[in-house]
Design a protein around this motif. Sequence first.
Motif, PDB file in Angstrom:
ATOM      1  N   ILE A 290       0.842  -1.188   0.000  1.00  0.00           N
ATOM      2  CA  ILE A 290       0.000   0.000   0.000  1.00  0.00           C
ATOM      3  C   ILE A 290       0.882   1.245   0.000  1.00  0.00           C
ATOM      4  O   ILE A 290       1.924   1.291   0.651  1.00  0.00           O
ATOM      5  CB  ILE A 290      -0.918  -0.029   1.232  1.00  0.00           C
ATOM      6  N   ASP A 291       0.455   2.276  -0.720  1.00  0.00           N
ATOM      7  CA  ASP A 291       1.203   3.528  -0.777  1.00  0.00           C
ATOM      8  C   ASP A 291       1.427   4.064   0.644  1.00  0.00           C
ATOM      9  O   ASP A 291       0.464   4.354   1.356  1.00  0.00           O
ATOM     10  CB  ASP A 291       0.415   4.541  -1.612  1.00  0.00           C
TER      11      ASP A 291
ATOM     12  N   THR B  54      16.830  -0.830 -12.853  1.00  0.00           N
ATOM     13  CA  THR B  54      15.439  -0.794 -12.398  1.00  0.00           C
ATOM     14  C   THR B  54      15.244   0.403 -11.493  1.00  0.00           C
ATOM     15  O   THR B  54      16.202   1.024 -11.028  1.00  0.00           O
ATOM     16  CB  THR B  54      15.061  -2.075 -11.629  1.00  0.00           C
ATOM     17  N   THR B  55      13.974   0.721 -11.234  1.00  0.00           N
ATOM     18  CA  THR B  55      13.638   1.770 -10.274  1.00  0.00           C
ATOM     19  C   THR B  55      12.465   1.279  -9.437  1.00  0.00           C
ATOM     20  O   THR B  55      11.880   0.226  -9.725  1.00  0.00           O
ATOM     21  CB  THR B  55      13.306   3.094 -10.991  1.00  0.00           C
ATOM     22  N   THR B  56      12.120   2.037  -8.410  1.00  0.00           N
ATOM     23  CA  THR B  56      11.122   1.583  -7.447  1.00  0.00           C
ATOM     24  C   THR B  56      10.148   2.704  -7.134  1.00  0.00           C
ATOM     25  O   THR B  56      10.543   3.860  -7.011  1.00  0.00           O
ATOM     26  CB  THR B  56      11.810   1.139  -6.136  1.00  0.00           C
ATOM     27  N   SER B  57       8.885   2.365  -6.993  1.00  0.00           N
ATOM     28  CA  SER B  57       7.879   3.338  -6.579  1.00  0.00           C
ATOM     29  C   SER B  57       7.896   3.464  -5.057  1.00  0.00           C
ATOM     30  O   SER B  57       8.572   2.700  -4.365  1.00  0.00           O
ATOM     31  CB  SER B  57       6.493   2.886  -7.052  1.00  0.00           C
ATOM     32  N   ALA B  58       7.129   4.406  -4.538  1.00  0.00           N
ATOM     33  CA  ALA B  58       7.088   4.598  -3.087  1.00  0.00           C
ATOM     34  C   ALA B  58       6.497   3.411  -2.357  1.00  0.00           C
ATOM     35  O   ALA B  58       6.757   3.194  -1.178  1.00  0.00           O
ATOM     36  CB  ALA B  58       6.290   5.858  -2.751  1.00  0.00           C
ATOM     37  N   SER B  59       5.698   2.617  -3.049  1.00  0.00           N
ATOM     38  CA  SER B  59       5.122   1.434  -2.418  1.00  0.00           C
ATOM     39  C   SER B  59       5.980   0.202  -2.620  1.00  0.00           C
ATOM     40  O   SER B  59       5.607  -0.894  -2.202  1.00  0.00           O
ATOM     41  CB  SER B  59       3.715   1.184  -2.950  1.00  0.00           C
ATOM     42  N   GLY B  60       7.123   0.352  -3.279  1.00  0.00           N
ATOM     43  CA  GLY B  60       8.062  -0.750  -3.391  1.00  0.00           C
ATOM     44  C   GLY B  60       7.959  -1.586  -4.649  1.00  0.00           C
ATOM     45  O   GLY B  60       8.679  -2.574  -4.799  1.00  0.00           O
ATOM     46  N   GLU B  61       7.093  -1.205  -5.576  1.00  0.00           N
ATOM     47  CA  GLU B  61       7.014  -1.955  -6.815  1.00  0.00           C
ATOM     48  C   GLU B  61       8.241  -1.674  -7.682  1.00  0.00           C
ATOM     49  O   GLU B  61       8.708  -0.533  -7.763  1.00  0.00           O
ATOM     50  CB  GLU B  61       5.744  -1.603  -7.570  1.00  0.00           C
ATOM     51  N   ILE B  62       8.725  -2.694  -8.345  1.00  0.00           N
ATOM     52  CA  ILE B  62       9.936  -2.592  -9.152  1.00  0.00           C
ATOM     53  C   ILE B  62       9.562  -2.396 -10.616  1.00  0.00           C
ATOM     54  O   ILE B  62       8.699  -3.102 -11.143  1.00  0.00           O
ATOM     55  CB  ILE B  62      10.805  -3.859  -8.990  1.00  0.00           C
ATOM     56  N   TYR B  63      10.228  -1.449 -11.275  1.00  0.00           N
ATOM     57  CA  TYR B  63       9.971  -1.150 -12.696  1.00  0.00           C
ATOM     58  C   TYR B  63      11.294  -1.126 -13.446  1.00  0.00           C
ATOM     59  O   TYR B  63      12.322  -0.691 -12.916  1.00  0.00           O
ATOM     60  CB  TYR B  63       9.281   0.204 -12.845  1.00  0.00           C
TER      61      TYR B  63
ATOM     62  N   GLY C  82       3.211  19.765  -5.310  1.00  0.00           N
ATOM     63  CA  GLY C  82       3.340  18.366  -5.719  1.00  0.00           C
ATOM     64  C   GLY C  82       4.300  17.553  -4.899  1.00  0.00           C
ATOM     65  O   GLY C  82       4.490  16.367  -5.182  1.00  0.00           O
ATOM     66  N   PHE C  83       4.901  18.126  -3.875  1.00  0.00           N
ATOM     67  CA  PHE C  83       5.920  17.399  -3.107  1.00  0.00           C
ATOM     68  C   PHE C  83       5.294  16.290  -2.278  1.00  0.00           C
ATOM     69  O   PHE C  83       4.316  16.490  -1.559  1.00  0.00           O
ATOM     70  CB  PHE C  83       6.665  18.366  -2.182  1.00  0.00           C
ATOM     71  N   ASN C  84       5.866  15.092  -2.384  1.00  0.00           N
ATOM     72  CA  ASN C  84       5.541  13.970  -1.504  1.00  0.00           C
ATOM     73  C   ASN C  84       6.857  13.377  -1.019  1.00  0.00           C
ATOM     74  O   ASN C  84       7.852  13.371  -1.747  1.00  0.00           O
ATOM     75  CB  ASN C  84       4.729  12.902  -2.236  1.00  0.00           C
ATOM     76  N   THR C  85       6.858  12.861   0.190  1.00  0.00           N
ATOM     77  CA  THR C  85       8.087  12.365   0.811  1.00  0.00           C
ATOM     78  C   THR C  85       8.250  10.874   0.547  1.00  0.00           C
ATOM     79  O   THR C  85       7.328  10.086   0.778  1.00  0.00           O
ATOM     80  CB  THR C  85       8.062  12.614   2.333  1.00  0.00           C
ATOM     81  N   TYR C  86       9.433  10.492   0.090  1.00  0.00           N
ATOM     82  CA  TYR C  86       9.754   9.076  -0.118  1.00  0.00           C
ATOM     83  C   TYR C  86       9.957   8.401   1.248  1.00  0.00           C
ATOM     84  O   TYR C  86      10.410   9.040   2.192  1.00  0.00           O
ATOM     85  CB  TYR C  86      11.030   8.966  -0.953  1.00  0.00           C
TER      86      TYR C  86
ATOM     87  N   MET D 277      11.400  15.067  -6.881  1.00  0.00           N
ATOM     88  CA  MET D 277      11.582  15.822  -8.125  1.00  0.00           C
ATOM     89  C   MET D 277      10.906  15.118  -9.291  1.00  0.00           C
ATOM     90  O   MET D 277      10.264  15.742 -10.113  1.00  0.00           O
ATOM     91  CB  MET D 277      13.074  16.005  -8.410  1.00  0.00           C
ATOM     92  N   TYR D 278      11.052  13.763  -9.338  1.00  0.00           N
ATOM     93  CA  TYR D 278      10.428  13.061 -10.466  1.00  0.00           C
ATOM     94  C   TYR D 278      10.462  11.562 -10.225  1.00  0.00           C
ATOM     95  O   TYR D 278      11.508  10.985  -9.936  1.00  0.00           O
ATOM     96  CB  TYR D 278      11.173  13.355 -11.769  1.00  0.00           C
ATOM     97  N   ASN D 279       9.314  10.932 -10.314  1.00  0.00           N
ATOM     98  CA  ASN D 279       9.222   9.476 -10.289  1.00  0.00           C
ATOM     99  C   ASN D 279       8.070   9.076 -11.203  1.00  0.00           C
ATOM    100  O   ASN D 279       6.902   9.282 -10.869  1.00  0.00           O
ATOM    101  CB  ASN D 279       8.990   8.958  -8.857  1.00  0.00           C
ATOM    102  N   ALA D 280       8.410   8.550 -12.364  1.00  0.00           N
ATOM    103  CA  ALA D 280       7.393   8.247 -13.370  1.00  0.00           C
ATOM    104  C   ALA D 280       6.401   7.179 -12.913  1.00  0.00           C
ATOM    105  O   ALA D 280       5.193   7.313 -13.180  1.00  0.00           O
ATOM    106  CB  ALA D 280       8.071   7.831 -14.676  1.00  0.00           C
ATOM    107  N   PRO D 281       6.831   6.086 -12.246  1.00  0.00           N
ATOM    108  CA  PRO D 281       5.852   5.085 -11.842  1.00  0.00           C
ATOM    109  C   PRO D 281       4.728   5.656 -10.974  1.00  0.00           C
ATOM    110  O   PRO D 281       3.581   5.215 -11.080  1.00  0.00           O
ATOM    111  CB  PRO D 281       6.706   4.061 -11.069  1.00  0.00           C
ATOM    112  N   ASP D 282       5.054   6.614 -10.104  1.00  0.00           N
ATOM    113  CA  ASP D 282       4.037   7.209  -9.239  1.00  0.00           C
ATOM    114  C   ASP D 282       3.479   8.519  -9.811  1.00  0.00           C
ATOM    115  O   ASP D 282       2.721   9.214  -9.124  1.00  0.00           O
ATOM    116  CB  ASP D 282       4.626   7.489  -7.848  1.00  0.00           C
ATOM    117  N   GLN D 283       3.887   8.867 -11.035  1.00  0.00           N
ATOM    118  CA  GLN D 283       3.503  10.156 -11.628  1.00  0.00           C
ATOM    119  C   GLN D 283       3.774  11.289 -10.640  1.00  0.00           C
ATOM    120  O   GLN D 283       2.941  12.172 -10.425  1.00  0.00           O
ATOM    121  CB  GLN D 283       2.040  10.129 -12.046  1.00  0.00           C
TER     122      GLN D 283
END
Length: 657
Positions: free
Chosen positions: A47-48, A100-109, A629-633, A644-650
Amino acid sequence: MTNVPEDVLPDGLSRRRLMQSAAGIAAAAMAGCQGDGGSGGGGGGSIDPVQDRVEVTPSEIQEGGSFRTAVGANPDTFEFAESTSAQASIMHNLIFEGLTTTSASGEIYSWLAESYERVDVQEASPADYTDYMTTAPYAEGEEGAVFIDTDKQIVIQDPDNPDSPSGGDEARILTVDEAADAVADGTYGMHFQFQLHEGVTFHNGEEMTADNVVASYNRLQNSSLSGQVYDSLLHIAADGDYTVDLYAQTPDAAAIRELGEFPIYPSEITDNLELGQMDPRQGNTPLGTGPFQLAEFANEDFVRFTAFEDHWFETGMKDWFDGPSEFPNGPAVDEVDISIIPSDAQRSAALQNDEIDMAFGLTASTLTNYQESDGFRTAPTNGAGYTFMQFPVRQEPWTNAKLRRAVNKLIPRQTISDEIFQGWEKPAWVPLPPLAAGAGSTDYDAMVENLQSYNTYDTEEATQLAQEAVDEMGIETPIEVTLETNSDNDDRVRTVELIAESMNQTEFFDVTVNTKEFLTFISQLLSENYWEEGKLAFIGLSGGFNPHGYAKSVHHPDNFAQCCNFQNIDIQDLNQQLREARYGVDVVEDASLRAERYETVWETILEQNANSYGTHSTLVGVVNDSVKGFNTYPSTQDVVGYAMYNAPDQQVTYLDQ
């Protein structure tokens, strides 16, 4: 994602130094984390963790400007493989990118890799590599520690090597030189294949190819991070210009998560600079493929990054991107300016004086004040970490687990959460933060309910346990105790003082609190002799989405004198349980089985009580009203780059100026 103490570490340990320590205590060669075993998009997420996530409307994004923030310590180095600093990683993650990269919820892309797949998985154990092994002598260091005397990166040790070797004995080992032969014969645990994007360029204009990937991973050999790499990696090789084959030693449920995100460098770095030299203080500019490049560095003062105009990414390149076509292809800001401001109070003052746009690592009371103030927004996220107190388990009287559990029952976690952290951080009833619950438990809430009794404040039970321990050991009371923590974290100092007060209210303990500046404290914790001093150490750990690291880093002999087994903890049953939770075809292919096995790990940890846990972290970035638009990782390591930028989480941050 690496596990590191919160804040900053000094230069780390070499592989040789690790082996000097590990060989002397018969270290096992395996350790662990989590992975998805997937083939390119997501997997392994939860979960996010971002609370009250804010989103932006692409048409309203304003481009340009300088995003200004501050960290609490000077970067130890810009050489990623030699850094064990969470706050230095904030800067690294602006410059460098991985496969690879990771979203804030831990999904791998997939990221620099256009795609990846797990080609196969098969049973393999260290014993299967013995036919390929070479030999090296054990030697004895000046302080009596025995180590394997080789400059080669050790990948696997023969399980039949002596448990208590002496100088002059012989060790059988598989090094990086022999690993390719094993792979060629089909001896490996897992095979992953990555297809790279074509046309990706580094900051110096060089195109990224498969050879760059191989050379960058080879740069991890004998680095400060080698222990976290070569508990999984067996071999990596290029197949043409844009295909990379990566092999894991054993079936490893954490392989992709652990091995997919290491930075890729141009040949200008890998061909010309020795490990540790990629740093402006040595006259060398760090180079990667990231959206920002280093523009200016004033040691102990500030770092300025500028946008890399030739950054390769476009949302249309990724079939997993499901955002609007108007969503930008990279960060909106032109610059990121990071000041070095050690004091949290001074960082807060800089935010109020409009000298920076975002501050983090502030005390709970300060956060509460900002939450109630106009002109600022607090952005909390469930964190990837916890505070913990580590016992000197090899020194009397702390060899007695009942005594350790007695102290554990005297920690008023709920009071710490309510009064010191004002609810921002929650009691750590179990050793696993909720962020990693998906892979580390079958039912997190049920697990907490089942195990919480280990960590509830109970003076009556503490008294009973302490009395039993004192009687068994025949020792006098009060037991003199030195409890140490870092002085530059007010909430942490208050927590330790409250624990000491609770212990001193019993007849069993006479506790003295000792605080030290963070770097001084960490330097002592990472020494090979700290465990002999008999002191209790309280500090924080910043981890990731992998449940394995939360157990391994603070217990496993592989992490002795590294982050974060400071007290030479080595619990054989727990080591075996950790191996069974991460390694093997069964747990690779059955996530539920893996989660069940981790639940056994957590109960063993609580029963042994080599560490006591305080609170689960919450990361909070505080921004002024110009920041949108700021959210904390959830991990300190990417608190700026993610925002600054994370495409998986837009995710994108811009400045309304």
